[in-house]
Design an enzyme around this catalytic site. Structure first.
Site, mmCIF file in Angstrom:
data_model
loop_
_atom_site.group_PDB
_atom_site.id
_atom_site.type_symbol
_atom_site.label_atom_id
_atom_site.label_comp_id
_atom_site.label_asym_id
_atom_site.label_seq_id
_atom_site.Cartn_x
_atom_site.Cartn_y
_atom_site.Cartn_z
ATOM 1 N N CYS A 64 0.854 -1.193 0.000
ATOM 2 C CA CYS A 64 0.000 0.000 0.000
ATOM 3 C C CYS A 64 0.883 1.234 0.000
ATOM 4 O O CYS A 64 0.632 2.223 -0.712
ATOM 5 C CB CYS A 64 -0.885 0.041 1.249
ATOM 6 N N CYS A 67 2.443 3.227 -3.206
ATOM 7 C CA CYS A 67 1.709 4.304 -3.875
ATOM 8 C C CYS A 67 1.260 5.385 -2.905
ATOM 9 O O CYS A 67 1.266 6.565 -3.228
ATOM 10 C CB CYS A 67 0.470 3.754 -4.579
ATOM 11 N N HIS A 68 0.816 4.967 -1.721
ATOM 12 C CA HIS A 68 0.137 5.914 -0.825
ATOM 13 C C HIS A 68 1.030 6.447 0.284
ATOM 14 O O HIS A 68 0.543 7.189 1.155
ATOM 15 C CB HIS A 68 -1.106 5.255 -0.215
ATOM 16 N N CYS A 109 -7.391 -1.891 -5.429
ATOM 17 C CA CYS A 109 -5.948 -1.639 -5.327
ATOM 18 C C CYS A 109 -5.185 -2.961 -5.309
ATOM 19 O O CYS A 109 -4.170 -3.111 -5.996
ATOM 20 C CB CYS A 109 -5.623 -0.867 -4.046
ATOM 21 N N CYS A 126 -36.678 -0.904 14.123
ATOM 22 C CA CYS A 126 -35.820 -0.903 15.310
ATOM 23 C C CYS A 126 -35.066 0.415 15.472
ATOM 24 O O CYS A 126 -35.051 0.998 16.543
ATOM 25 C CB CYS A 126 -34.798 -2.043 15.242
ATOM 26 N N HIS A 127 -34.430 0.865 14.392
ATOM 27 C CA HIS A 127 -33.424 1.917 14.547
ATOM 28 C C HIS A 127 -33.948 3.338 14.354
ATOM 29 O O HIS A 127 -33.224 4.293 14.603
ATOM 30 C CB HIS A 127 -32.242 1.628 13.623
ATOM 31 N N ARG A 147 -22.346 -6.753 9.765
ATOM 32 C CA ARG A 147 -23.378 -6.352 10.730
ATOM 33 C C ARG A 147 -24.741 -6.306 10.056
ATOM 34 O O ARG A 147 -25.737 -6.746 10.636
ATOM 35 C CB ARG A 147 -23.038 -4.987 11.341
ATOM 36 N N CYS A 162 -28.146 -8.351 11.108
ATOM 37 C CA CYS A 162 -29.443 -7.713 11.344
ATOM 38 C C CYS A 162 -30.532 -8.346 10.479
ATOM 39 O O CYS A 162 -31.613 -8.658 10.968
ATOM 40 C CB CYS A 162 -29.367 -6.224 11.008
#
Lengths: 109, 138, 283
Positions: C98, C101-102, C136, C202-203, C240, C244
């Protein structure tokens, strides 16, 4: 040696002579309890860090016996007295016989 | 509802089996304490145990122990399949005889700390921790 | 609050729980340095249904909250350390890491987490961070793709997220992504499974209430990837979501699928204005 085991330690860089410092330690480890079963129903054998010690300039600070009830990535926090400049030595003992260590020096401010 | 003598006996047997397990677990914790203290009396003061009243998850329950002057502190989870948690032995470099860690609790139970104090006597503290069962498995 | 009788009894039986039946008012400061915005005025596109958006941090116990206040206490940082090593590790046929390049992750990845998922003009697609990381790996490094919700991916997402902590989530919902955002919104309000529950049931309708012993949050994802006490590892957004949807007793969508990408964009946008917290700690 179990895979991905990496100790982390947090110690202040300096202290006044005789000062009490808080030390935090953590080691990445699964702490397989020996109570779990795999998909076939076989018990996954116990594999834990069973002991952790900390010394300062050769004097024992804390010596901890650990059982499978210690959580994944065992964390221990405690206080040490720093009478003079020197080195903390931390050692973790694995069920598989591996020993992991780490040291940190501290200066007197 | 009426029960025959045989049914009543069977129920008694079932109840005995049901209660046997917790008894065994608590006995195991008592054995561990006896092993640590050599059977000495346990004072009520001299060691503090801090644990949450309710743990959101039994996998990671933060606890702290503190026993000024102690040489060692034994921590037990009386309701776990095996009660042992940790023994903290303090050396001359310790600034206080206190420590914090994170532990696993198999369910709602008492966590116990027994300290070996400077004069060789022993003290015990316990804390009841409720372990909740989540609503969402995911 | 519209408690039904049974819920009221359940709450009465678990009295200590009542103490934290609503979001609390604590302040999250990480490492005594980064003050997180954990409550914010709802962004315009959800202002019709919510006054305020809140981080899931407010719905956790004091003990769990404390774990996120200090990087040493936060167990997720173990995985961030692993990702720092991965960042520097050459992998694949091109002999690159990584870092090739970064360069320095702290500068090059600053602000990235805050704006993902993001439209990639060149590829003509909406990309999640996981998609970008795998792009990438595959096309720049010539390395094998990581499993979408696997440990390597979650750790790398956490490392990238750390560089944006405290910055406001600010995902774009207009222009080329608008249709995808609309699709995500529709999913959010569509009841699924044998339990016939939508995300909103629910949320949005019930946050702050208890679902058995769990304290329902707004389901914000500004804290992802998140270290969960229950499985003691980093959890990705799509993992997650899958959990749910499964809990509604529905066939779930696949992590990395167009459905979950759309849902991620929509759910992320509901948290516009909250700080990037990842990696957070939840129960």
């Amino acid at each position: 040696m179990a895979s991905g085991v990496k100790p982390r330690v947090k110690v202040p860089k300096k202290a006044a002579a005789g000062e009490a410092v808080t030390i935090k330690t953590l080691i990445s480890h699964k702490m397989e309890s020996g109570q779990r079963k795999d998909k076939e129903g076989n018990v996954i054998p116990r594999s834990i860090i069973n002991r952790f010690t900390c010394e300062f300039n050769g004097a024992m600070v804390i010596d901890v016996t650990m059982e499978p009830a210690i959580s994944t990535n065992p964390y221990v926090e405690f206080e040490a007295t720093v009478p003079e400049a020197g080195d903390f030595k931390f050692t973790w003992y694995d069920d598989d016989g591996s020993v992991y260590d780490e040291s940190k020096s501290i200066k007197i401010a | 509802m009426e029960f025959s003598r045989r049914e009543t006996l069977a129920m008694g047997l079932g109840a005995a089996v049901l209660t046997a397990l917790p008894f065994r677990v608590i006995a195991a914790a008592e054995d561990k304490i006896a092993e640590f203290t050599g059977g000495a009396d346990l004072a009520d003061t001299g060691v503090e145990l801090t644990a949450p009243e309710i743990a959101e998850n039994g996998n990671t329950v933060p606890i702290s122990v503190n026993a000024p002057g102690a040489t060692a502190i034994l921590v037990l989870a009386t309701g776990n399949p095996t009660p042992g948690v940790a023994t903290f032995n303090f050396g001359p470099g310790a600034a206080s005889q206190s420590a914090s860690t994170r532990i696993r609790l198999a369910g709602t139970q008492d966590v116990v700390a027994v300290a070996k104090l400077a004069d060789g006597s022993f003290a015990k503290a316990s804390a009841a921790v409720k372990v909740t069962i989540g609503g969402c498995g995911g | 609050m519209k408690y039904k009788a049974l819920t009221a009894i359940a709450v009465a039986l678990s009295l200590p729980m009542a103490a934290f039946a609503d979001a609390d008012d604590d302040t999250l400061v990480v490492n005594d340095e980064i003050t997180m915005v954990t409550k914010a005025a709802a962004p315009a596109h959800v202002a019709d249904v919510l006054d305020e958006v809140m981080s899931g941090w407010h719905f956790r116990s004091d003990e769990t909250q404390a774990l996120q206040k200090d990087d040493f206490e936060n167990p997720a940082m173990v995985f961030v350390d692993q990702a720092i090593e991965a960042w520097e590790t050459v992998d694949g046929s091109e002999g690159k890491s990584c870092a090739s390049c970064h360069d320095d992750v702290e500068t090059s990845m600053k602000g990235v987490r805050a704006v993902y998922p993001k439209w990639n003009e060149q590829a003509g697609e909406l990309r999640t961070m996981a998609m970008q990381i795998n792009d990438c790996r595959e096309n720049q490094m010539g390395a094998k793709k990581w499993k979408y919700t696997g440990g390597d991916m979650a750790a790398m997402e956490a490392l990238i997220s750390v560089q944006s902590r405290g910055m406001p989530v600010n995902v774009a919902i207009d222009g080329p992504v608008q249709a995808i955002w609309e699709k995500g919104k529709e999913m959010y309000y569509t009841r699924t499974g044998q339990l016939e529950l939508s995300c909103a049931n629910c949320h949005e309708d019930s946050y702050g209430m208890m679902i058995r012993a769990d304290h329902l949050s707004q389901g914000q994802i500004n804290g992802f990837p998140t270290y969960r006490l229950k499985n003691a590892k980093l959890n990705t957004v799509h993992a997650r979501f899958k959990g749910c949807v499964r809990d509604t007793r529905a066939e779930t969508y696949k992590p990395g699928s167009d459905d979950f990408i759309a849902l991620e964009l929509y759910v992320a946008s509901r948290g516009n204005g909250l700080s990037v917290e990842g990696p957070s700690v939840r129960n």
